[in-house]
Design a protein around this motif. Sequence first.
Motif, PDB file in Angstrom:
ATOM      1  N   PRO A 138       0.816  -1.228   0.000  1.00  0.00           N
ATOM      2  CA  PRO A 138       0.000   0.000   0.000  1.00  0.00           C
ATOM      3  C   PRO A 138       0.845   1.271   0.000  1.00  0.00           C
ATOM      4  O   PRO A 138       0.406   2.305  -0.504  1.00  0.00           O
ATOM      5  CB  PRO A 138      -0.807  -0.101   1.295  1.00  0.00           C
ATOM      6  N   SER A 139       2.051   1.202   0.561  1.00  0.00           N
ATOM      7  CA  SER A 139       2.847   2.425   0.651  1.00  0.00           C
ATOM      8  C   SER A 139       3.440   2.824  -0.703  1.00  0.00           C
ATOM      9  O   SER A 139       3.998   3.907  -0.842  1.00  0.00           O
ATOM     10  CB  SER A 139       3.958   2.284   1.696  1.00  0.00           C
ATOM     11  N   ILE A 151       1.475   3.060  -3.359  1.00  0.00           N
ATOM     12  CA  ILE A 151       0.407   3.811  -4.018  1.00  0.00           C
ATOM     13  C   ILE A 151       0.583   5.301  -3.705  1.00  0.00           C
ATOM     14  O   ILE A 151       0.768   5.666  -2.544  1.00  0.00           O
ATOM     15  CB  ILE A 151      -0.982   3.319  -3.529  1.00  0.00           C
ATOM     16  N   HIS A 152       0.510   6.119  -4.713  1.00  0.00           N
ATOM     17  CA  HIS A 152       0.648   7.580  -4.599  1.00  0.00           C
ATOM     18  C   HIS A 152       2.054   8.011  -4.170  1.00  0.00           C
ATOM     19  O   HIS A 152       2.258   9.161  -3.835  1.00  0.00           O
ATOM     20  CB  HIS A 152      -0.338   8.182  -3.580  1.00  0.00           C
ATOM     21  N   LYS A 153       3.027   7.102  -4.099  1.00  0.00           N
ATOM     22  CA  LYS A 153       4.355   7.503  -3.599  1.00  0.00           C
ATOM     23  C   LYS A 153       4.996   8.486  -4.569  1.00  0.00           C
ATOM     24  O   LYS A 153       5.411   9.569  -4.168  1.00  0.00           O
ATOM     25  CB  LYS A 153       5.251   6.270  -3.411  1.00  0.00           C
ATOM     26  N   ARG A 192       0.424   9.886  -8.425  1.00  0.00           N
ATOM     27  CA  ARG A 192      -0.936   9.722  -7.916  1.00  0.00           C
ATOM     28  C   ARG A 192      -1.652   8.654  -8.743  1.00  0.00           C
ATOM     29  O   ARG A 192      -1.606   8.697  -9.973  1.00  0.00           O
ATOM     30  CB  ARG A 192      -1.638  11.071  -8.060  1.00  0.00           C
ATOM     31  N   ASP A 212      -5.107   6.968 -10.058  1.00  0.00           N
ATOM     32  CA  ASP A 212      -6.542   7.249 -10.163  1.00  0.00           C
ATOM     33  C   ASP A 212      -7.337   6.078  -9.603  1.00  0.00           C
ATOM     34  O   ASP A 212      -8.335   6.277  -8.923  1.00  0.00           O
ATOM     35  CB  ASP A 212      -6.909   7.508 -11.618  1.00  0.00           C
ATOM     36  N   VAL A 213      -6.887   4.883  -9.908  1.00  0.00           N
ATOM     37  CA  VAL A 213      -7.509   3.688  -9.319  1.00  0.00           C
ATOM     38  C   VAL A 213      -6.405   2.797  -8.739  1.00  0.00           C
ATOM     39  O   VAL A 213      -5.697   2.118  -9.478  1.00  0.00           O
ATOM     40  CB  VAL A 213      -8.326   2.896 -10.355  1.00  0.00           C
ATOM     41  N   PRO A 214      -6.214   2.843  -7.423  1.00  0.00           N
ATOM     42  CA  PRO A 214      -5.248   1.915  -6.828  1.00  0.00           C
ATOM     43  C   PRO A 214      -5.900   0.541  -6.662  1.00  0.00           C
ATOM     44  O   PRO A 214      -7.043   0.466  -6.202  1.00  0.00           O
ATOM     45  CB  PRO A 214      -4.961   2.528  -5.455  1.00  0.00           C
TER      46      PRO A 214
END
Lengths: 585, 172
Positions: free
Chosen positions: A325-326, A328-330, A333, A335-337
């Motif tokens: 999870p870390s 994601i967006h690191k 960004r 739009d759909v993780p």
Amino acid sequence: MEAATIAQTSVISRTFRRERRRMKTAWAVMEALVREGVDVAFGLPGGACLPLYDALCDYPQIRHILVRHEQSAVHMAEGYARATGKPGVCFTTSGPGATNLVTGLTDAMMDSTPVVAITGQVPTFFMGGDAFQEADVIGLTMSVTKHNWLVRKPAQAPEAVHMAFRLATDGRPGPTLVDIPRDVLLMEADFVFEDPETFRPSRSRSPFPSELALRQAADLIAESKRPILYVGGGAIHSGAAPEIRALAEKARIPVATTLMGLGAFPEDHPYALKMLGMHGTVYANFAINFSDLIIAVGARFDDRVTGKLSAFAPHAKVIHIDIDPSEIHKNRRADVPLIGDAKQVLRALLPLVRPPDTEAWWRQIEEWKSRYPLRYRQGDDVIKPQFAIEMIYELTKDYRPIVTLDVGQHQMWAAQFFTWTEPRTCITSGGLGTMGFSLPAAVGAQFGRPDRLVININGDGSFQMTFQALITAVEWRLPIKVFIINNQYLGMVRQWQELFYNRRYSAVYLANPDFARLAEAVGAAGIRVERPDQVEPAVRQALAITDRPVVVDILVDPEENCFPMIPSGMTVFDMMIAPGVKAVP
Amino acid sequence: MPHWLAVTVENSVESLNRVFHLLRRRHLPVGEIFMHRTGDPQDLRLLIEVDPARVDPYRVRTNLEKLLCVKAVEDWRECTLVVRDVALVKVRAPAETWVEIAQLAEFYRARVVDVGAETLIVEVTGSREKVDSCIARLERFGVIEVIRSGPMAMVRGQAEAALADRVTEAAA
């Protein structure tokens, strides 16, 4: 029949009774390792871990591979893990033995490679007092392991070992370390051995995206005009290659892989764009940067892929599939993780996918492909490194070799000029960029896959960093083929000095030894190649030698540059295909 | 109210080391950190202040959740909280000032908890602002030392942990 036997054995080896036995801790560690199915460990003994090595005498089922430097032990464990998917194991002593692991553990952390290191520590009554060969191994390796354990009591030892294995493979794989003081190793205690699978981190989570998120992803794919699959090393760890292929084929989506993702999608497939990034193909980089939808699978938008992040693929929406999870967006960004195991997520996504209309997109990609193929020109006198690498590929491809690459120009050329078709066949140091990784990794890979041809493509600089691993390979008569792409420079550094530092060459010339004779001196075969027409016979000769390692020293054009190239921190519009020549979309 | 992550960790030097080490090595620019005991002696609770303008709280949370010693991370941005700060304030206090200090303390519902030859210790509890204000008023007597808990906080009236994962929910 054979598969059935293997399946049966694995069931037997996985069935454990709860057992209570009295023994010394060092022996209990071995018991735990055996229960984890460990058959090979790489290491080097020393004072603090002597009890472990004493216990090893009673466990012939664990083959111990003696290295000549502990850095090699951890790279071998990495090579073993990357070739097999099982955690690689290494043993070292306290102090310098353990500190020599730090580079390899960092490498394993960056490339998500499951490695379990077991280190001896000075006795508990000396700890913290600067004893001989004492180092704060827990502190030193905290940053570069998923977790590490200091075993203070005998009873903790088997649990720590089992947890180290679970955690190394649980979720996003990575290295773990168990540090055991010598006095603890020698203590006798009643140990209870459980089924290793009963040891789980208390918060072990198997995240999985919601049905809604999967539908959103499917909608984004259906609505896209210019989609691309961006596939990284996570896809290989997850075993997602078949699902990636299924998705690409169902939705007619082109596939670019990262360096770590090479092999996750067959490059002989018409949808393959090969590697993207700093030295990726022009068409892969154009495709991702002009895409309107990026489906990232087990990839982390690394700077070597994105270049200048704010200018990377500005019009693309992002579906980000990752188990961590870390991530994601690191960097980018999403739009759909879609957080979960790539293989499982793709399996759930596939039935929902509706093919988008990608006709025009494919015409554009084909046009880029025809305009900017990978190319070089081989003359009569000097060997071009790309030619040597292509020749190695052509002459070995029928063996389906496992290839370890070191770090630098040769790594990029091999990434470009091999046609990677199978997961776990390209083993290289991607994240950390550890020169010296590939030779010990080849040794580890060969122990993991004795049935496969193992090739090491190395640089003259990187070969000298961990050359001693060759001695271990000779000792075990491993038929590894080492090809040194020898340009007598720290080639990639020289290239940067040429392009970005006005050709002021600073500390890049290598006064090399005669590698073929060096190989002969340690009992390997050595071949030296100086002319283009000698390359093919040399490769064939190397393939014919099967009772020991072979080192083929290939002297190549010293000042050949690696292109295409997006200079560090720049964009796809700065992509060079030759000095001063930019690719035009 | 600051944006806080409430992080329950194992009560040990090692686990605190791991948490702070992670924040540093990931270069996560968090604000103030406060540490409190909980009802369970095995646990500590950290309040970590995050400024969403500087760092995505999701990133801090998901990184912390990777540590084995971290038992739970709750994002308290949208929670209503009870917040209390406790301070012990040692003031210079010759006998002739005692009454005045005691009266001042009463305004703040503070208490004098130690009487020395030349000093008093005042214990004050309340919101951060109230405690700040009390200390400021005591300054004129001569504050020798202040020790304070920093904000201790608890979510009002909620039986479940505030684990809402807004980032993934927002996307869903």
